[in-house]
Design a protein around this motif. Structure first.
Motif, mmCIF file in Angstrom:
data_model
loop_
_atom_site.group_PDB
_atom_site.id
_atom_site.type_symbol
_atom_site.label_atom_id
_atom_site.label_comp_id
_atom_site.label_asym_id
_atom_site.label_seq_id
_atom_site.Cartn_x
_atom_site.Cartn_y
_atom_site.Cartn_z
ATOM 1 N N VAL A 76 79.816 43.501 -70.130
ATOM 2 C CA VAL A 76 79.695 44.903 -69.727
ATOM 3 C C VAL A 76 80.431 45.726 -70.768
ATOM 4 O O VAL A 76 81.598 45.471 -71.061
ATOM 5 N N VAL A 82 82.036 56.528 -70.027
ATOM 6 C CA VAL A 82 82.129 55.584 -68.909
ATOM 7 C C VAL A 82 83.581 55.480 -68.429
ATOM 8 O O VAL A 82 83.856 55.506 -67.228
ATOM 9 N N VAL A 86 83.963 56.407 -64.562
ATOM 10 C CA VAL A 86 84.016 55.266 -63.629
ATOM 11 C C VAL A 86 84.918 54.135 -64.139
ATOM 12 O O VAL A 86 84.488 52.983 -64.221
ATOM 13 N N GLU A 89 85.511 51.429 -61.298
ATOM 14 C CA GLU A 89 84.255 50.762 -60.949
ATOM 15 C C GLU A 89 83.789 49.833 -62.069
ATOM 16 O O GLU A 89 83.164 48.800 -61.819
ATOM 17 N N THR A 90 84.075 50.211 -63.312
ATOM 18 C CA THR A 90 83.682 49.363 -64.437
ATOM 19 C C THR A 90 84.372 48.009 -64.340
ATOM 20 O O THR A 90 83.741 46.954 -64.519
ATOM 21 N N LEU A 93 82.943 46.110 -61.353
ATOM 22 C CA LEU A 93 81.587 45.605 -61.605
ATOM 23 C C LEU A 93 81.635 44.370 -62.504
ATOM 24 O O LEU A 93 80.966 43.369 -62.235
ATOM 25 N N ILE A 202 75.608 57.297 -63.542
ATOM 26 C CA ILE A 202 76.490 56.120 -63.497
ATOM 27 C C ILE A 202 77.489 56.217 -62.336
ATOM 28 O O ILE A 202 77.910 55.186 -61.803
ATOM 29 N N TYR A 206 77.098 52.578 -60.400
ATOM 30 C CA TYR A 206 78.086 51.492 -60.415
ATOM 31 C C TYR A 206 78.529 51.075 -59.015
ATOM 32 O O TYR A 206 78.544 49.875 -58.727
ATOM 33 N N ILE A 210 77.938 47.272 -57.616
ATOM 34 C CA ILE A 210 79.051 46.420 -57.159
ATOM 35 C C ILE A 210 78.682 45.792 -55.816
ATOM 36 O O ILE A 210 78.832 44.590 -55.601
#
Ligand code: ATP
Ligand code: MG
Length: 262
Positions: A76, A82, A86, A89-90, A93, A202, A206, A210
């Motif tokens: 990822v 990004v 997020v 969340e990154t 994920l 996004i 995201y 998830i």
């Protein structure tokens, strides 16, 4: 930086909230100035889509998660936009997909990479981050734009490159990577070049992915393989265009003058 003071009752609250996040990220050195422009382009397409997750995006996300869960070396990628929108969340994920996380910037500077790494570590001090000392280059991209981590994108079979430049998406596809992107503009080169294109914001995509990843992790291989086999990205992109066309037709026929909600 001034605090975000917009009341929740404001009709464009969330849009203003995320703009504020980007302003903060610009000040902290997470975001490149051009990232602001990219965000504006994304917002414009979100208006046309209706600022919600549409069915073609749901299908694309399901196929993307299936592909990631079956991958050998999934990666990822995270860039300035990004990390601004997020960050938490990154990390979640990448964990849910069992993927490595690589900082990969279009306007790369060592300082910005470090700032983004520090930002992500606020959410998880032990997060494993690639892309800090990239030693490999994507062929056919000049110097800074092509740098990738040997343990990350270089050896990845499946990569998620959200909000990515079209040229780089194309170069990754040319390297034989299976490329998934998140891009609100179905007409962008990234959207057209990727193997799976998630046309969604996004900030909605995201959290949705998830949940999907947590649910689909226990599914049998054959079921995941079937999802990928039946997925057609060309059809997805066409469906997005048709969604926008139909939505605009309905709005025009219903009238928008002095209408409060779209
Ligand atoms: P391309 O190079 O693919 O033709 P571009 O040059 O228009 O696209 P870039 O700046 O290279 O755009 O990439 C950023 C992309 O990210 C844009 O297509 C923009 O629509 C999209 N984007 C911006 N903000 C978001 C967001 N919050 N969620 C999803 N996509 C976004
Ligand atoms: Mg571009």
């Amino acid at each position: 930086m001034a605090r975000f003071m917009v009341p929740k009752s404001h009709p464009r609250y969330w849009s203003l909230y995320y703009r504020h996040k980007l302003e903060e990220a610009l000040e902290k050195g997470i975001l490149a100035k051009a990232g602001m422009i990219a965000h504006g382009r994304g917002e414009a397409f979100d208006y046309l889509i209706g600022e919600k997750t549409i069915e073609p995006a749901e299908k694309a996300m399901k196929a993307a998660v299936a592909k990631f869960l079956l991958a050998e070396h999934p990666v990822v990628s995270v860039n300035g936009n990004v990390a601004a929108l997020v960050p938490e969340e990154t990390i979640e994920l990448a964990n849910a997909l069992n993927a490595k996380l690589e900082i990969n910037l279009f306007y790369r500077s060592e300082e910005r990479v470090r700032t983004i790494a520090d930002e992500l570590r606020k959410y998880d001090p032990d997060v494993e981050l690639l892309g800090i000392n990239p030693t490999k280059r994507i062929p056919n991209l000049e110097s800074e734009r092509g740098k990738v981590d040997e343990e990350g994108i270089w050896k990845a079979d499946v990569v998620l490159v959200p909000l990515e430049d079209g040229d780089r998406t194309e170069a990754l596809v040319a390297m034989g990577k299976f490329v998934v992107t998140v891009d609100l503009n179905p007409l962008s080169r990234s959207a057209r070049m990727a193997d799976i294109t998630i046309v969604d914001n996004i900030v909605r995509a995201y959290p949705y992915m998830i949940k999907l990843a947590e649910e689909m992790r226990s599914w049998p291989r054959e079921k995941l393989e079937r999802i990928i086999r039946n997925y057609d990205n060309g059809r997805t992109l066409n469906a997005v265009l048709i969604h926008v066309r139909d939505r605009l037709t309905e709005l025009a026929e219903g009238g928008i003058w002095r209408r409060k909600e779209l």
